[in-house]
Design a protein around this motif. Structure first.
Motif, PDB file in Angstrom:
ATOM      1  N   VAL B 217      -9.192  -6.620   4.880  1.00 49.74           N
ATOM      2  CA  VAL B 217      -8.110  -6.138   5.752  1.00 49.74           C
ATOM      3  C   VAL B 217      -7.406  -4.930   5.126  1.00 49.74           C
ATOM      4  O   VAL B 217      -6.809  -4.114   5.844  1.00 49.74           O
ATOM      5  CB  VAL B 217      -7.121  -7.285   6.065  1.00 49.74           C
ATOM      6  CG1 VAL B 217      -6.296  -7.657   4.841  1.00 49.74           C
ATOM      7  CG2 VAL B 217      -6.227  -6.928   7.233  1.00 49.74           C
ATOM      8  N   ASP B 218      -7.502  -4.791   3.804  1.00 49.10           N
ATOM      9  CA  ASP B 218      -6.884  -3.630   3.161  1.00 49.10           C
ATOM     10  C   ASP B 218      -7.552  -2.319   3.575  1.00 49.10           C
ATOM     11  O   ASP B 218      -7.009  -1.241   3.329  1.00 49.10           O
ATOM     12  CB  ASP B 218      -6.959  -3.764   1.637  1.00 49.10           C
ATOM     13  CG  ASP B 218      -6.076  -4.896   1.127  1.00 49.10           C
ATOM     14  OD1 ASP B 218      -5.230  -5.368   1.896  1.00 49.10           O
ATOM     15  OD2 ASP B 218      -6.255  -5.304  -0.027  1.00 49.10           O
ATOM     16  N   LEU B 220      -8.237  -1.681   6.664  1.00 54.12           N
ATOM     17  CA  LEU B 220      -7.815  -1.427   8.045  1.00 54.12           C
ATOM     18  C   LEU B 220      -6.350  -0.951   8.026  1.00 54.12           C
ATOM     19  O   LEU B 220      -5.655  -1.097   7.029  1.00 54.12           O
ATOM     20  CB  LEU B 220      -7.916  -2.700   8.889  1.00 54.12           C
ATOM     21  CG  LEU B 220      -9.209  -3.517   8.775  1.00 54.12           C
ATOM     22  CD1 LEU B 220      -9.144  -4.710   9.739  1.00 54.12           C
ATOM     23  CD2 LEU B 220     -10.428  -2.674   9.054  1.00 54.12           C
ATOM     24  N   TYR B 221      -5.907  -0.448   9.155  1.00 53.52           N
ATOM     25  CA  TYR B 221      -4.498  -0.087   9.354  1.00 53.52           C
ATOM     26  C   TYR B 221      -3.978   0.849   8.254  1.00 53.52           C
ATOM     27  O   TYR B 221      -2.832   0.711   7.789  1.00 53.52           O
ATOM     28  CB  TYR B 221      -3.625  -1.354   9.441  1.00 53.52           C
ATOM     29  CG  TYR B 221      -4.244  -2.432  10.296  1.00 53.52           C
ATOM     30  CD1 TYR B 221      -4.719  -2.149  11.575  1.00 53.52           C
ATOM     31  CD2 TYR B 221      -4.393  -3.737   9.826  1.00 53.52           C
ATOM     32  CE1 TYR B 221      -5.311  -3.134  12.349  1.00 53.52           C
ATOM     33  CE2 TYR B 221      -4.975  -4.733  10.595  1.00 53.52           C
ATOM     34  CZ  TYR B 221      -5.446  -4.416  11.844  1.00 53.52           C
ATOM     35  OH  TYR B 221      -6.036  -5.398  12.610  1.00 53.52           O
ATOM     36  N   ALA B 224      -2.085  -0.595   5.294  1.00 52.59           N
ATOM     37  CA  ALA B 224      -0.702  -1.064   5.454  1.00 52.59           C
ATOM     38  C   ALA B 224      -0.469  -2.441   4.847  1.00 52.59           C
ATOM     39  O   ALA B 224       0.662  -2.769   4.463  1.00 52.59           O
ATOM     40  CB  ALA B 224      -0.335  -1.090   6.941  1.00 52.59           C
ATOM     41  N   THR B 225      -1.510  -3.265   4.724  1.00 54.77           N
ATOM     42  CA  THR B 225      -1.313  -4.616   4.202  1.00 54.77           C
ATOM     43  C   THR B 225      -0.956  -4.622   2.723  1.00 54.77           C
ATOM     44  O   THR B 225      -0.500  -5.631   2.204  1.00 54.77           O
ATOM     45  CB  THR B 225      -2.585  -5.466   4.408  1.00 54.77           C
ATOM     46  OG1 THR B 225      -3.716  -4.712   3.950  1.00 54.77           O
ATOM     47  CG2 THR B 225      -2.766  -5.826   5.860  1.00 54.77           C
ATOM     48  N   ARG B 226      -1.190  -3.519   2.047  1.00 50.54           N
ATOM     49  CA  ARG B 226      -0.834  -3.431   0.620  1.00 50.54           C
ATOM     50  C   ARG B 226       0.346  -2.498   0.383  1.00 50.54           C
ATOM     51  O   ARG B 226       0.690  -2.215  -0.747  1.00 50.54           O
ATOM     52  CB  ARG B 226      -2.031  -2.928  -0.184  1.00 50.54           C
ATOM     53  CG  ARG B 226      -3.168  -3.916  -0.300  1.00 50.54           C
ATOM     54  CD  ARG B 226      -2.818  -5.082  -1.219  1.00 50.54           C
ATOM     55  NE  ARG B 226      -3.993  -5.901  -1.491  1.00 50.54           N
ATOM     56  CZ  ARG B 226      -3.942  -7.052  -2.151  1.00 50.54           C
ATOM     57  NH1 ARG B 226      -2.801  -7.523  -2.593  1.00 50.54           N
ATOM     58  NH2 ARG B 226      -5.049  -7.745  -2.356  1.00 50.54           N
ATOM     59  N   TRP B 230       4.743   1.162   4.663  1.00 50.63           N
ATOM     60  CA  TRP B 230       3.780   1.956   5.425  1.00 50.63           C
ATOM     61  C   TRP B 230       4.398   2.639   6.630  1.00 50.63           C
ATOM     62  O   TRP B 230       3.970   3.711   7.022  1.00 50.63           O
ATOM     63  CB  TRP B 230       2.611   1.075   5.859  1.00 50.63           C
ATOM     64  CG  TRP B 230       2.960  -0.050   6.770  1.00 50.63           C
ATOM     65  CD1 TRP B 230       3.473  -1.257   6.414  1.00 50.63           C
ATOM     66  CD2 TRP B 230       2.814  -0.085   8.181  1.00 50.63           C
ATOM     67  NE1 TRP B 230       3.662  -2.044   7.515  1.00 50.63           N
ATOM     68  CE2 TRP B 230       3.265  -1.349   8.615  1.00 50.63           C
ATOM     69  CE3 TRP B 230       2.346   0.825   9.128  1.00 50.63           C
ATOM     70  CZ2 TRP B 230       3.263  -1.719   9.955  1.00 50.63           C
ATOM     71  CZ3 TRP B 230       2.345   0.451  10.466  1.00 50.63           C
ATOM     72  CH2 TRP B 230       2.792  -0.813  10.859  1.00 50.63           C
TER      73      TRP B 230
END
Lengths: 103, 269
Positions: B217-218, B220-221, B224-226, B230
């Motif tokens: 998932v890191d 993707l987006y 933003a997940t890390r 963001w």
């Protein structure tokens, strides 16, 4: 008799020197967004039914990415020092779980 | 006394330098005015020459995507930017060549010697900062949610060569600009080159025969997940379509060019 006592004392001392055995996984405390088992956590959730409140109650707070569309992605990771399994949840703008993914 | 004289001289020199700078800025502005589309102040514009160089690189590197065609694509960057009826032209000193923007906001450009000589700009009727650009390399026969890794590799190289990416302020890297922003950037194992899906996405899976790998998932987006901050990232050219973005391991040669990149959207099965 005395020999027995010495043996028991040495044995006891050895036991004291042993490192404490690890606690069962369920008893170790988890940080935000951490879970013990991604597949296990996914099984506890119901697509089309589970709400954010349900998930929060079951798994605690996840890492949340919220989009202007109203969709939210919540991420949980297994607690591990190495790259770990992740559980990704998608909530529709209604707040209901619509998709899950375990990696 | 000598100190006073030195100070005076320094002041005079400073004034002279300021005048020279001011004059050169004025000249530059006047030069730019000659090619600016008058309908929009501060239009977003790209170098025609660099885009042609990107086209040339596409031809040189066709082995990555032998059956693909190249177009360029406009994407929204600022909320509320109208993306329909965009007028686009190659604006040179002596001519303006209109470009046809398709319904999917893609367009193609032709090589024009005069436009190259006059260092033309590719210019839409939208202000700077409202849109971003990408190369669009597509092998025919694949649905919109399935991309080919070789196509994406070539998109990255052409995009970097064409100077389309604007994640950082101009001049941010100084003389290292070419190193960070050239096509070589795409050969890194996991370069942070953003791709945009057609719709908000939920997952991305690489498929090479029996080998399948869901991207973390890191990737993707826009990561933003890390990155808890963001939403405050103003330099990313993905501000309004974070939910469409993904990275792929472009430089990981264990994935061949024919690898399929399957995108699962948020909506639908």
């Amino acid at each position: 008799m005395r020999a027995l006592l010495v043996f028991a004392t040495v044995l006891g001392g050895c036991a004291l020197l042993q490192p404490p055995s690890p606690k069962p996984a369920a008893l170790t405390s988890l940080g935000a967004g951490e879970i013990h088992s991604a597949p296990g956590a996914a099984e506890a959730l119901v697509i089309g039914s589970s709400t954010k409140a349900d998930v929060r109650a079951a798994l605690g707070e996840g890492s949340v990415v919220d989009f202007t569309s109203g969709y939210e992605v919540w991420v949980y990771r297994e607690r591990s020092p190495t790259p770990s399994a992740e559980l990704v949840l998608l909530f529709a703008p209604s707040g209901v779980l619509t998709k899950t993914r375990v990696r | 006394m000598p100190e006073t004289i030195t100070l005076e001289r320094m002041k005079t020199r400073a004034c002279l330098w300021a005048l020279i700078l001011f004059a050169s800025c004025g000249a530059t502005l006047a030069q730019n005015d000659a090619v600016v589309v008058k309908a929009v102040r501060e239009p977003v514009a790209k170098s025609y020459r660099k885009m042609v160089e990107g086209m040339e690189l596409f031809e040189q590197r066709r082995d990555l995507a032998p059956n693909a065609s190249l177009r360029f694509k406009l994407l929204p960057r600022r909320r509320g930017t109208p993306m329909d009826d965009i007028q686009l032209e190659v604006a040179a000193d002596s001519r303006a060549i209109p470009l046809q923007v398709a319904a999917d906001r893609t367009f193609a450009i032709e090589r024009d010697r005069v436009a190259l000589r006059e260092n033309a700009k590719v210019m839409p009727n939208r202000k700077a900062g409202t849109m971003t650009w990408r190369a669009d390399v597509r092998t025919p026969g694949l649905p919109p949610n399935v991309r080919r890794l070789g196509d994406l590799r070539l998109e990255c190289e052409v995009g970097m060569k064409s100077g389309l990416i604007s994640n950082y302020p101009a001049g941010f890297f100084g003389w290292l600009e070419e190193l960070f922003k050239g096509p070589e950037f795409c050969h890194r194992p996991a370069p942070r080159y953003l791709f945009f899906a057609e719709q908000p996405l939920f997952s991305v899976t690489l498929i090479d025969g029996a080998r399948r790998e869901v991207l973390p998932v890191d990737m993707l987006y826009a990561g933003a997940t890390r990155n808890a901050k963001w939403k405050q990232d103003k330099h990313c050219d993905c501000q309004v379509i974070y939910d469409h973005t993904y990275f792929v391991p472009l430089g990981d040669t264990s994935w061949p060019d024919d690898t399929l990149v399957l995108i699962e959207y948020m909506e639908g099965s």
